[in-house]
Design a protein around this motif. Structure first.
Motif, PDB file in Angstrom:
ATOM      1  N   ASN A 123       0.837  -1.193   0.000  1.00  0.00           N
ATOM      2  CA  ASN A 123       0.000   0.000   0.000  1.00  0.00           C
ATOM      3  C   ASN A 123       0.876   1.249   0.000  1.00  0.00           C
ATOM      4  OD1 ASN A 123      -1.712   2.149   0.699  1.00  0.00           O
ATOM      5  ND2 ASN A 123      -3.040   0.839   1.923  1.00  0.00           N
ATOM      6  N   ASP A 124       0.808   2.037  -1.078  1.00  0.00           N
ATOM      7  CA  ASP A 124       1.636   3.241  -1.179  1.00  0.00           C
ATOM      8  C   ASP A 124       1.278   4.273  -0.118  1.00  0.00           C
ATOM      9  OD1 ASP A 124       3.381   2.646  -3.397  1.00  0.00           O
ATOM     10  OD2 ASP A 124       1.635   2.777  -4.692  1.00  0.00           O
TER      11      ASP A 124
ATOM     12  N   ASN B 200       3.957   5.977   2.405  1.00  0.00           N
ATOM     13  CA  ASN B 200       4.038   7.424   2.626  1.00  0.00           C
ATOM     14  C   ASN B 200       3.881   7.774   4.097  1.00  0.00           C
ATOM     15  OD1 ASN B 200       4.537   8.304  -0.002  1.00  0.00           O
ATOM     16  ND2 ASN B 200       2.367   8.249  -0.536  1.00  0.00           N
TER      17      ASN B 200
ATOM     18  N   TYR C 241       8.574  -4.144   0.110  1.00  0.00           N
ATOM     19  CA  TYR C 241       8.043  -3.164  -0.841  1.00  0.00           C
ATOM     20  C   TYR C 241       8.531  -1.756  -0.511  1.00  0.00           C
ATOM     21  CZ  TYR C 241       4.613  -0.527  -3.587  1.00  0.00           C
ATOM     22  OH  TYR C 241       4.009   0.327  -4.467  1.00  0.00           O
TER      23      TYR C 241
ATOM     24  N   LYS D  96      10.850   0.471  -2.921  1.00  0.00           N
ATOM     25  CA  LYS D  96      10.320   1.736  -3.444  1.00  0.00           C
ATOM     26  C   LYS D  96      11.108   2.946  -2.956  1.00  0.00           C
ATOM     27  CE  LYS D  96       6.557   2.629  -4.977  1.00  0.00           C
ATOM     28  NZ  LYS D  96       5.979   2.989  -6.288  1.00  0.00           N
ATOM     29  N   ARG D  97      11.611   2.878  -1.713  1.00  0.00           N
ATOM     30  CA  ARG D  97      12.284   4.032  -1.120  1.00  0.00           C
ATOM     31  C   ARG D  97      13.644   3.635  -0.546  1.00  0.00           C
ATOM     32  NH1 ARG D  97       8.671   8.332  -0.568  1.00  0.00           N
ATOM     33  NH2 ARG D  97      10.582   9.513  -0.225  1.00  0.00           N
TER      34      ARG D  97
END
Length: 407
Positions: A268-269, A273, A310, A314-315
């Motif tokens: 879940n983005d 965040n 994830y 992603k980061r």
């Protein structure tokens, strides 16, 4: 909120500690020494008797096993049993993926004695319950208990299994502190508790510390006993002192119904965040943590291992260290495995572990192969255990040493 949360964590930690202390007292005694003969020999003798002699044999057996604790173990074979009126008794657990239709016990004719023999690896540890006419219960003859998020299970630890000493609370060791804060999220549109482990001496020092973001934070503190592991390993100078950021998936840790992990942890983005743009800034304002991605890690188990992987992929400029325990890489047809296989290599160092007893073995091996092919630095381990907190807390020392070990 903070007082309620910390109280609940303390109660569960004491329960886990008591369970572990009890398990240590129940040293393994071979079955033939408990009942005076091997279990197959006892069953043959029981089948050959009738009436009062048969009933007396069952009574003596139950008395001796109740004193020493069951189930009984001979070599690599575990003997489960149940005594009582029942049409069917089975052993749902990690050995059969909690299927009550498998591992059905046999009943000795003329008695209410039910039994089952199962071969397992010599170093295995696994959890189970009994299904008695479709009602699931703890094994009444087994004093070993394993606490999980959904409650206790009965536990078997084979003779060659050894629990890590790092999970034992030691009064003489200097203990860190745990702060409790609440972080409001505009991305998630709710607030979540976050617990911060501060190593002993933090408040008197001026040093800058590495940090580890831990998903399912409340469970890692209570069921995983991670603060105890950190205390012991830091005191033994096996790892550098670190700050642990334990992010809780429940909005109210005392209410299981407020758990958002099945939404937040499935790649879940919005949740990523929340971690990167909301939790991290609060931690960096309030605590002396390194701002370098090379000194910041993230970890989780099951779905937590999925979203930790994830988030790191992603980061990577935020999380360059990632640990995933029994990760749910199966989600959406192994989307995370395919994403990393098809994308560029990122500057992330990985730790992966899984049990081999109906755990995440196949997809964890898939990810291991992808990491190797893409040239990542990683450590991968497998263990004869299942998908549970006993397995995960036993591996926490390995994770800490891999990322922050001292020579």
């Amino acid at each position: 909120m903070a007082d309620i949360a910390l109280s609940r964590l303390g109660v569960i930690s004491l329960q886990v500690s008591a369970t572990m202390a009890q398990a240590r007292r129940l040293r393994h005694i071979p079955a033939h020494r408990v009942v005076g003969e091997t279990v197959p020999a006892f069953i043959r003798r029981l089948k050959s008797r009738r009436g009062k002699r048969q009933k007396a044999a069952v009574t003596r057996f139950v008395h001796r096993v109740t004193h020493y604790g069951g189930p009984l173990i001979e070599g690599s074979t575990v003997y489960f049993f149940y005594v009582g009126r029942a049409a069917q008794v089975s052993v749902p657990g990690e050995l059969n993926d909690w299927n009550p239709s498998l591992h059905v016990m046999s009943r000795v004719r003329g008695t209410n004695f039910h039994y089952l023999a199962v071969d397992v690896p010599g170093k295995a540890r696994f959890e189970y319950k009994l299904s008695v006419d479709k009602t699931w219960i703890l094994d009444p003859y087994n004093r070993r208990r394993a606490l999980e998020g959904s409650g206790p299970n009965s536990e078997v630890a084979m003779p060659a299994y050894h629990a890590p000493e790092e999970i034992r609370h030691r009064a003489a060791v200097a203990h860190g502190d745990i702060d409790a804060i609440t972080v409001a999220s505009r991305f998630l549109k709710r607030s979540h508790p976050v617990f911060i482990y501060l190593p002993h001496g933090y408040r008197q020092s001026r040093r800058i510390y590495p940090s580890l973001y831990v998903l399912d934070g409340g469970d890692y503190l209570s069921l995983g006993m991670m603060a105890t592991v950190l205390d012991n390993m830091i005191a033994a100078t096996r790892v550098r002192p670190i700050i642990g950021v334990f992010v809780e998936p429940r909005t109210d840790i005392a209410q299981p119904a407020t758990n958002w992990r099945t939404t937040d942890y499935t790649m879940n983005d919005a949740f990523v965040n929340f971690l990167v743009r909301e939790v991290r800034p609060v931690i960096e304002r309030r605590y002396r943590v390194s701002l370098s991605a090379g000194k910041r890690g993230i970890m989780g188990a099951s779905l937590g291992g999925l979203v930790a992987t994830y988030a790191a992929y992603k980061r990577p400029s935020v999380f360059s260290l990632c640990a995933a325990q029994s990760p749910s890489y199966w989600w959406k047809d192994r989307m995370i495995v395919r994403t990393i296989a098809g994308g560029p290599a990122k500057p992330v160092r990985f730790y992966l572990d899984t049990g081999i007893i109906n755990d995440s073995l196949e997809t964890a091996r898939n990810m291991r192969d992808v990491l190797r092919e893409k040239g990542y630095r990683y450590r991968y381990t497998e263990h004869p255990e299942g998908h549970n907190w006993g397995n995960w807390r036993a591996r926490i020392p390995d994770i800490l040493e891999y990322f922050w070990g001292l020579p």
